[in-house]
Motif scaffolding. Sequence first.
Motif, PDB file in Angstrom:
ATOM      1  N   HIS A 171      -0.620   6.040 -21.122  1.00 38.12           N
ATOM      2  CA  HIS A 171      -1.261   6.136 -22.430  1.00 38.12           C
ATOM      3  C   HIS A 171      -1.294   7.608 -22.857  1.00 38.12           C
ATOM      4  O   HIS A 171      -1.847   8.441 -22.134  1.00 38.12           O
ATOM      5  N   PRO A 172      -0.744   7.943 -24.016  1.00 35.69           N
ATOM      6  CA  PRO A 172      -0.774   9.344 -24.455  1.00 35.69           C
ATOM      7  C   PRO A 172      -2.117   9.691 -25.096  1.00 35.69           C
ATOM      8  O   PRO A 172      -2.219   9.986 -26.293  1.00 35.69           O
ATOM      9  N   THR A 187       2.555  12.632 -25.701  1.00 39.42           N
ATOM     10  CA  THR A 187       3.987  12.512 -25.999  1.00 39.42           C
ATOM     11  C   THR A 187       4.521  13.792 -26.614  1.00 39.42           C
ATOM     12  O   THR A 187       5.574  14.306 -26.229  1.00 39.42           O
ATOM     13  N   GLY A 188       3.785  14.319 -27.597  1.00 39.39           N
ATOM     14  CA  GLY A 188       4.205  15.561 -28.230  1.00 39.39           C
ATOM     15  C   GLY A 188       4.178  16.736 -27.279  1.00 39.39           C
ATOM     16  O   GLY A 188       5.054  17.611 -27.319  1.00 39.39           O
ATOM     17  N   ALA A 189       3.163  16.774 -26.402  1.00 37.94           N
ATOM     18  CA  ALA A 189       3.059  17.876 -25.447  1.00 37.94           C
ATOM     19  C   ALA A 189       4.234  17.883 -24.477  1.00 37.94           C
ATOM     20  O   ALA A 189       4.776  18.942 -24.142  1.00 37.94           O
ATOM     21  N   VAL A 190       4.638  16.703 -24.013  1.00 40.67           N
ATOM     22  CA  VAL A 190       5.788  16.623 -23.105  1.00 40.67           C
ATOM     23  C   VAL A 190       7.066  17.016 -23.845  1.00 40.67           C
ATOM     24  O   VAL A 190       7.912  17.750 -23.310  1.00 40.67           O
ATOM     25  N   ARG A 191       7.218  16.553 -25.072  1.00 41.13           N
ATOM     26  CA  ARG A 191       8.398  16.927 -25.869  1.00 41.13           C
ATOM     27  C   ARG A 191       8.504  18.444 -26.018  1.00 41.13           C
ATOM     28  O   ARG A 191       9.575  19.034 -25.844  1.00 41.13           O
ATOM     29  N   ARG A 192       7.386  19.064 -26.377  1.00 40.03           N
ATOM     30  CA  ARG A 192       7.401  20.516 -26.586  1.00 40.03           C
ATOM     31  C   ARG A 192       7.722  21.257 -25.296  1.00 40.03           C
ATOM     32  O   ARG A 192       8.500  22.221 -25.289  1.00 40.03           O
ATOM     33  N   GLY A 232       1.430  18.307 -20.285  1.00 40.50           N
ATOM     34  CA  GLY A 232       2.809  18.289 -20.766  1.00 40.50           C
ATOM     35  C   GLY A 232       3.720  19.110 -19.885  1.00 40.50           C
ATOM     36  O   GLY A 232       4.859  18.722 -19.605  1.00 40.50           O
ATOM     37  N   GLY A 233       3.212  20.246 -19.404  1.00 44.72           N
ATOM     38  CA  GLY A 233       3.993  21.088 -18.514  1.00 44.72           C
ATOM     39  C   GLY A 233       4.239  20.441 -17.163  1.00 44.72           C
ATOM     40  O   GLY A 233       5.338  20.556 -16.594  1.00 44.72           O
TER      41      GLY A 233
END
Length: 412
Positions: A171-172, A187-192, A232-233
Motif C-alpha cells: 500500500h503506498p 509510488t512517487g517516492a520510489v519513482r523519484r 523510496g530510497g
Amino acid sequence: MGFGQVVLPVPTGTPMGGYAFRDGTSDGVLDDLRVTAITWYDGDRRVALALVDVVCVNADLCRAARAAVPDVDVLWVAASHTHAGPETGCVPGGAATPEPWRAELTARIVAAVAAARRTERDADGLAYAGQLRGVGSVRSHVTGTPAVPLDVVEVVAAGRRVGVLAVLPVHPTVLPAANLGVSADLTGAVRRALADRFGAGTWVAVATGAAGDISTRHARQGQDQRELARLGGVAADRCVELLAGTGRPAWSAGSRLDTRSATVRLAPKPRTDTAAVLDGAAGALAAARTGGDEAAARVAAGNLDGARFAAEYGTGGAAVDAEVGAWRIGRLAVAALPGEPFLALADRVRADRPAPTLVLGYANAYPGYLPTSDAYRTDQYEVLVSAVAAGGGERLADRAADLIADLDGSAQ
C-alpha cells in the motif's frame, strides 16, 4: 516497446480519496501525480498498460479509456492506490467514476499511450526477483522483519538499459489521513529515487502489486515527506541491487504477444453485525493502549476504522462482476487482478509457473478488498470493509492462473 508519461493536475479544493473519515479537501501539491503508459508491440498486436496515480479505477473508466485509445488491442488501467490523490469512486463493490475525473483520466490515458507509441522501438526484457526488506509487511499483525517480494523488469535496447518497471506489493500509504497535500506517496517516492539513480536515458515505472494486506505500517518511522524519501530510497536501492545480478530472459524483440481475459462473478459478503464488531474493536484498542503495545494499538485502530466504515456505509448485498486479465510475451506472463488482492493470491497465480510472472493489483475494476478465505475468520479491517464473500479472491487468482496456463499452452 514504448513509454510515455503525463502529469495529472489536481486543483486545490479537490475531494481526496483513500481515507473514509478524512476532513477537508486538497490544499496544494506535494508532488505531481502521473499517468504512465507502457506499450508492447509485436508488429501485429499492441498491448498498453496505463498506470494511474489515483486510489482506484472503476470499470466505467476502463471502458471509456478503451473506447478512446486508438490502435491498441488490449488496454489495462491500474491504480497506484495513492491515498493522497482525488476521490475516483473508491467504493467496495465498485461505483461510477465521478466527473470530472472520468473524462480527465480518460484524456490523460489517451495522451500517455500516444506518447508511448511515439517512442516504440525493438527491445529485449530481463526479469529480476527478490525480497524487499524494511518497507512493507502484513499490516494486521507484526511478523518480524518487514519483507515483501519485489519484481523488476529491465528493458534493453541497442545493448543498453532504456527502462525499468518495478512491481511493488505495498500500500503506498506513508502520508496520514490528516495530510491534504496531493502526492503519489510511496509510488512517487520510489519513482523519484530510481530516476535519481539511473539518470537521464532510462525511464522508470512503478506498479502496485497484490497489496491488499500489505502496508508500510510496521516499517515506517514517520508519516512525512522525509520518511517518503527514506522508504523510496530503500526500495530503489534494492531494485539497483537486483539489477546488478543476473536477470532471467523475459522476451526478445521478435517475441509474439498473446492475451486473454475473463469476467468472474463474485458472491456478496453477508451483512456484518456491526454493533458487536464495533464493541470488540473498541475494546481491543483500549486494551492495547493500556498495555502500551503501540503495534497492537495501530492494528486495533485500523480494525475499529473498518467497523466504523461497515456500520456507516454498509458492505455486501449484491454480486460483483470483476475482470481478470493475462498476457504473455516471450517467457514473461503478466496477470491483472482487480481491486485489492491479498499478497497470497499473487503467490497462488504463479505458484506452478517457473517462468517470470508479474501480478498487478488495482487493475481494470474495483470490487474492493479481496482477502484470502482464512482472513474471514477474523474481524480485521480488510474483511470488515470487503464487499465480496469468502473464496472470491481465490476464484479470481485461480482464473488468472488458468488464463496464463492457456497462454503457455498456446505458445508451445
